[in-house]
Scaffold this active site. Structure first.
Site, PDB file in Angstrom:
ATOM      1  N   SER A   1      81.308  90.833-138.145  1.00 52.63           N
ATOM      2  CA  SER A   1      81.235  89.402-137.823  1.00 52.63           C
ATOM      3  C   SER A   1      79.899  88.748-138.210  1.00 52.63           C
ATOM      4  O   SER A   1      79.558  88.718-139.381  1.00 52.63           O
ATOM      5  CB  SER A   1      81.534  89.262-136.334  1.00 52.63           C
ATOM      6  OG  SER A   1      81.513  87.938-135.939  1.00 52.63           O
TER       7      SER A   1
ATOM      8  N   ASP B   1      81.602  81.733-138.985  1.00 48.61           N
ATOM      9  CA  ASP B   1      80.750  82.920-138.914  1.00 48.61           C
ATOM     10  C   ASP B   1      81.206  83.905-139.996  1.00 48.61           C
ATOM     11  O   ASP B   1      82.083  83.590-140.813  1.00 48.61           O
ATOM     12  CB  ASP B   1      80.755  83.549-137.510  1.00 48.61           C
ATOM     13  CG  ASP B   1      82.043  84.259-137.185  1.00 48.61           C
ATOM     14  OD1 ASP B   1      83.080  83.916-137.804  1.00 48.61           O
ATOM     15  OD2 ASP B   1      82.046  85.163-136.342  1.00 48.61           O
TER      16      ASP B   1
ATOM     17  N   ARG C   1      73.510  87.653-117.029  1.00 49.77           N
ATOM     18  CA  ARG C   1      74.507  88.706-117.247  1.00 49.77           C
ATOM     19  C   ARG C   1      73.981  89.694-118.279  1.00 49.77           C
ATOM     20  O   ARG C   1      73.226  89.313-119.175  1.00 49.77           O
ATOM     21  CB  ARG C   1      75.853  88.115-117.714  1.00 49.77           C
ATOM     22  CG  ARG C   1      75.760  87.206-118.925  1.00 49.77           C
ATOM     23  CD  ARG C   1      77.118  86.725-119.392  1.00 49.77           C
ATOM     24  NE  ARG C   1      77.817  87.746-120.142  1.00 49.77           N
ATOM     25  CZ  ARG C   1      77.629  88.024-121.428  1.00 49.77           C
ATOM     26  NH1 ARG C   1      76.731  87.357-122.140  1.00 49.77           N
ATOM     27  NH2 ARG C   1      78.320  88.963-122.016  1.00 49.77           N
ATOM     28  N   PRO C   2      74.388  90.967-118.113  1.00 52.95           N
ATOM     29  CA  PRO C   2      73.979  91.922-119.143  1.00 52.95           C
ATOM     30  C   PRO C   2      74.791  91.650-120.403  1.00 52.95           C
ATOM     31  O   PRO C   2      76.003  91.412-120.323  1.00 52.95           O
ATOM     32  CB  PRO C   2      74.352  93.275-118.533  1.00 52.95           C
ATOM     33  CG  PRO C   2      75.372  92.984-117.480  1.00 52.95           C
ATOM     34  CD  PRO C   2      75.212  91.554-117.054  1.00 52.95           C
ATOM     35  N   SER C   3      74.132  91.643-121.557  1.00 55.23           N
ATOM     36  CA  SER C   3      74.862  91.410-122.813  1.00 55.23           C
ATOM     37  C   SER C   3      75.819  92.566-123.078  1.00 55.23           C
ATOM     38  O   SER C   3      75.536  93.707-122.734  1.00 55.23           O
ATOM     39  CB  SER C   3      73.855  91.295-123.954  1.00 55.23           C
ATOM     40  OG  SER C   3      74.493  91.584-125.181  1.00 55.23           O
ATOM     41  N   GLY C   4      76.949  92.244-123.708  1.00 54.02           N
ATOM     42  CA  GLY C   4      77.890  93.285-124.109  1.00 54.02           C
ATOM     43  C   GLY C   4      77.630  93.769-125.530  1.00 54.02           C
ATOM     44  O   GLY C   4      78.273  94.707-126.001  1.00 54.02           O
ATOM     45  N   THR C   5      76.712  93.127-126.237  1.00 45.36           N
ATOM     46  CA  THR C   5      76.507  93.482-127.638  1.00 45.36           C
ATOM     47  C   THR C   5      75.060  93.844-127.982  1.00 45.36           C
ATOM     48  O   THR C   5      74.791  94.316-129.063  1.00 45.36           O
ATOM     49  CB  THR C   5      76.917  92.302-128.559  1.00 45.36           C
ATOM     50  OG1 THR C   5      76.050  91.206-128.273  1.00 45.36           O
ATOM     51  CG2 THR C   5      78.347  91.870-128.358  1.00 45.36           C
TER      52      THR C   5
ATOM     53  N   ARG D   1      70.995  88.453-120.551  1.00 45.62           N
ATOM     54  CA  ARG D   1      70.994  87.060-121.001  1.00 45.62           C
ATOM     55  C   ARG D   1      70.826  86.120-119.801  1.00 45.62           C
ATOM     56  O   ARG D   1      71.385  86.362-118.737  1.00 45.62           O
ATOM     57  CB  ARG D   1      72.298  86.731-121.714  1.00 45.62           C
ATOM     58  CG  ARG D   1      72.480  87.521-122.989  1.00 45.62           C
ATOM     59  CD  ARG D   1      73.434  86.838-123.951  1.00 45.62           C
ATOM     60  NE  ARG D   1      73.815  87.758-125.016  1.00 45.62           N
ATOM     61  CZ  ARG D   1      73.052  88.046-126.073  1.00 45.62           C
ATOM     62  NH1 ARG D   1      71.851  87.503-126.206  1.00 45.62           N
ATOM     63  NH2 ARG D   1      73.485  88.894-126.991  1.00 45.62           N
TER      64      ARG D   1
ATOM     65  N   GLU E   1      85.221  79.575-126.284  1.00 45.44           N
ATOM     66  CA  GLU E   1      83.877  79.880-125.836  1.00 45.44           C
ATOM     67  C   GLU E   1      82.982  78.815-126.447  1.00 45.44           C
ATOM     68  O   GLU E   1      83.286  78.296-127.532  1.00 45.44           O
ATOM     69  CB  GLU E   1      83.437  81.258-126.331  1.00 45.44           C
ATOM     70  CG  GLU E   1      84.154  82.398-125.646  1.00 45.44           C
ATOM     71  CD  GLU E   1      83.536  83.756-125.971  1.00 45.44           C
ATOM     72  OE1 GLU E   1      83.269  84.513-125.032  1.00 45.44           O
ATOM     73  OE2 GLU E   1      83.315  84.054-127.159  1.00 45.44           O
TER      74      GLU E   1
HETATM   75  C1  16G Z   1      81.436  89.308-128.784  1.00 44.07           C
HETATM   76  C2  16G Z   1      82.691  88.590-128.405  1.00 44.07           C
HETATM   77  C3  16G Z   1      82.395  87.127-128.160  1.00 44.07           C
HETATM   78  C4  16G Z   1      81.320  86.963-127.128  1.00 44.07           C
HETATM   79  C5  16G Z   1      80.105  87.771-127.489  1.00 44.07           C
HETATM   80  C6  16G Z   1      79.135  87.813-126.330  1.00 44.07           C
HETATM   81  C7  16G Z   1      84.962  88.943-129.217  1.00 44.07           C
HETATM   82  C8  16G Z   1      85.834  89.040-130.416  1.00 44.07           C
HETATM   83  N1  16G Z   1      83.686  88.695-129.464  1.00 44.07           N
HETATM   84  O1  16G Z   1      80.938  88.858-130.012  1.00 44.07           O
HETATM   85  O2  16G Z   1      83.575  86.516-127.723  1.00 44.07           O
HETATM   86  O3  16G Z   1      80.955  85.621-126.979  1.00 44.07           O
HETATM   87  O4  16G Z   1      80.478  89.110-127.761  1.00 44.07           O
HETATM   88  O5  16G Z   1      78.045  88.603-126.647  1.00 44.07           O
HETATM   89  O6  16G Z   1      85.386  89.118-128.096  1.00 44.07           O
HETATM   90  P1  16G Z   1      77.032  89.073-125.545  1.00 44.07           P
HETATM   91  O7  16G Z   1      77.789  89.907-124.540  1.00 44.07           O
HETATM   92  O8  16G Z   1      75.997  89.836-126.273  1.00 44.07           O
HETATM   93  O9  16G Z   1      76.471  87.844-124.897  1.00 44.07           O
HETATM   94 MG    MG Z   2      83.250  86.667-135.732  1.00 46.35          MG
END
Ligand code: 16G
Ligand code: MG
Length: 570
Positions: A92, A304, A524-528, A533, A398
């Site tokens: 992405s 994106d 919140r803890p980031s998921g990525t 955050r 979102e």
């Molecule tokens: C991912 C998610 C997106 C979300 C982002 C949050 C999908 C396909 N993508 O990119 O929706 O906004 O994570 O990231 O679900 P964060 O947890 O680091 O804030």
């Molecule tokens: Mg994307």
């Protein structure tokens, strides 16, 4: 393929022992092949990855084994669901050096949570445990291994994607699955293909041509009705993040050119993927992408890197930049759908789904002015998508520009009937709604489809980008990141709007929020990413900035901050 697979109640310690127990030749061959091929896609020592909100994502050079194994897993999921499963190779909006993979479930939706766990388990298995892990998953999920399997594969334009998708194919083939490799696709196009294939073609034709035709036909039908807009020649500048969106939009543009002319920027011919451009860059830096010249009041948008997100923007006459994010897109779409329903005389239940990041002004506008119920879910498309499925018409976005609208089957049928049976104005509105339904990608948020929906609505309502922007004024806000030793110490509730742990953090946030007007903050803890955050909004930018900083300090103190203390100023 050995049908006895997965029937053994006890999982033997070694593959050899197991082969003797269940017995047979074919099995020997298959297990041998898995071991052999797996060794060709060996896992780097000590590498642990997790299937997160957007699948697996990391440096491309660490992903070969993950791709092979996701090919294997897709076959098991396909056998279990007796459906076509999708595998998308993309990272992405991440930098070009990264890559990633996610699986697409039968109705084009994200992979079920229990299978996300299997994905993590399989991706992290050591070479010698591979067979056992596969058997384990098959047993847990009661997979009938004699069932046929079919997997479709798509990839983005990253230099690493082609080879990695070949590794997925190796995994699919070694477990006896059939596959179709679509090659280059946007992520939402792959979701669309999966959805089409599992609904017997009712949703559309599972080809790139089918996708272009379905959307363009609906778009052209809609814009034909828009002569009253006064805007004879509609044009739009599109920043394609140097990604797959450019390729696909270029292929598609002549299908809809009657209704819209697009000018493509950052089309991949020179710049680097996602570098200083694309929806994520524009949204997070609140400024236009490089490589695009914007005259005042020109309508522009950014995709994106895999074209599942879109944001709009423009420069006003004074040269100020205005961002129109996912919240305003949801507002435009839901207002339009509601108007059409009123016109048709249908009282269907329509709901808008947002996350905690939605600007407070958007929520207020939707609830108080539009009288549309708004719901909040956790961050991540799958949460919003599932909530939106509860309504006759569910619009979800979102703030970052991921989103679409979902229509229940009953609604689709009703609208089709109305378009044939009703008279005059009502019939016209029903026809419009019928086309709008076709124009949305209901499998996943889709930058191309959303762009065409937005363009159609603006044309039909005769709205300029400024008029759209003026629906409401965003509350000033600020997002920050805080480094902590272990972000899992933060847990949240109430759709991530309140912190449950560590003790005292929510109380501290509450006290800080009270100091400002129209204010709100959450963490919140980031998921990525390995960060916490912080989000804050208030009646002025100064207040939002202060609040965000103070909340960051509270996180740093109460949740085990590391490195430098958060500093004021941005
Ligand atoms: C991912 C998610 C997106 C979300 C982002 C949050 C999908 C396909 N993508 O990119 O929706 O906004 O994570 O990231 O679900 P964060 O947890 O680091 O804030
Ligand atoms: Mg994307």
């Amino acid at each position: 393929m050995g049908g006895e697979w997965g029937q053994s109640a006890i999982c033997p310690e070694s593959a050899q022992e197991w082969t003797i127990q269940v017995g047979q030749h074919l099995l020997d061959m298959d297990l041998g092949a898995i071991t052999k091929y797996s060794a060709l896609h060996a896992k780097p020592n000590g590498l642990i990855l997790q299937y997160g909100t957007a699948g697996f994502r990391t440096k491309a050079e660490h992903l070969d084994h993950v791709m092979f194994r996701m090919g294997l897993l897709a076959v098991l999921r396909s056998k279990q669901t007796k459906s076509t499963i999708g595998v998308m190779v993309t990272a992405s909006h991440n930098p070009e050096e990264d890559n990633g993979v996610k699986l697409v479930d039968p109705l084009g939706e994200m992979l079920a949570p229990s299978w996300e766990e299997h994905a993590t388990y399989l991706a992290n298995a050591e070479e010698q445990d591979m067979q056992r892990v596969l058997i384990d998953i098959s047993e847990k999920e009661a997979v009938n291994l004699q069932q046929d399997a079919f997997v479709v594969i798509g990839r983005d334009t990253r230099p690493s994607s082609e080879k990695l998708s070949q590794s997925v194919i190796d995994g699919v083939t070694v477990l006896g699955g059939q596959f179709h490799d679509y090659g280059l696709l946007t992520t939402p196009q792959l979701h669309y293909m999966v959805y089409c294939r599992n609904t017997g073609g009712r949703y559309g034709k599972a080809t790139i041509e089918g996708y272009y035709q379905k959307l363009s036909k609906a778009f052209v039908e809609l814009t034909k009705q828009a002569s009253c807009s006064g805007d004879e020649y509609r044009s739009l500048k599109v920043d394609c993040a140097n990604g797959i969106g450019a390729l696909k939009l270029r292929e598609m543009e002549h299908y809809f050119s009657q209704g819209l002319s697009v000018q493509l920027f950052n089309d991949g011919s020179k710049g680097k993927l996602n570098h200083l451009c694309g929806a994520d860059f524009v949204k997070s830096h609140q400024k236009p992408p490089q490589g695009m010249e914007i005259k005042s009041n020109e309508r522009c948008c950014s995709f994106d890197g895999d074209a599942d997100r879109i944001v709009y923007y423009y420069h006003d006459a004074d040269g100020h930049f205005h961002l129109i994010d996912g919240d305003k897109i949801a507002t435009l779409i839901s207002s339009f759908l509601k108007e059409l329903l009123v016109e048709i005389g249908e009282s269907l239940n329509i709901g808008v789904v947002q996350t905690a990041y939605a600007n407070g002004s958007s929520t207020r506008y939707l609830e108080e002015v539009m009288k549309v119920p708004v719901y909040c879910t956790k961050t991540g498309v799958k949460h919003l998508h599932h909530k939106a499925q509860e309504f006759d018409i569910g619009v979800y976005f979102e703030a970052n520009g991921h989103g679409t609208a979902l229509f229940s089957t009953a609604v689709e049928m009703k609208i089709k009937q109305s378009a044939e049976q009703l008279e005059d104005k009502k019939r016209k509105a029903a026809k419009m709604l019928e086309n709008i339904i076709d124009l949305f990608n209901q499998a996943a948020g889709d930058a191309i489809s959303d762009m065409l929906v937005i363009e159609a609505i603006l044309a039909l309502k005769g709205l300029t980008v400024q008029q759209w922007d003026a629906l409401y004024t965003d509350l000033p806000n600020r997002q920050l990141k805080v480094q902590v030793a272990d972000r899992r110490v933060i847990s949240t509730t109430n759709a991530e709007r309140q912190a449950v742990t560590p003790p005292g953090l929510q109380e501290a946030i509450n006290d800080l929020v009270k100091k400002y007007k129209l204010s709100r903050a959450f963490v919140r803890p980031s998921g990525t990413e390995d960060v916490v955050r912080v989000y804050a909004e208030a009646d002025s930018q100064e207040s939002a900035d202060h609040l965000a900083h103070e909340v960051s300090l509270a996180v740093f103190q109460l949740a085990g901050g590391i490195g430098e203390r958060p500093q004021p100023g941005f």
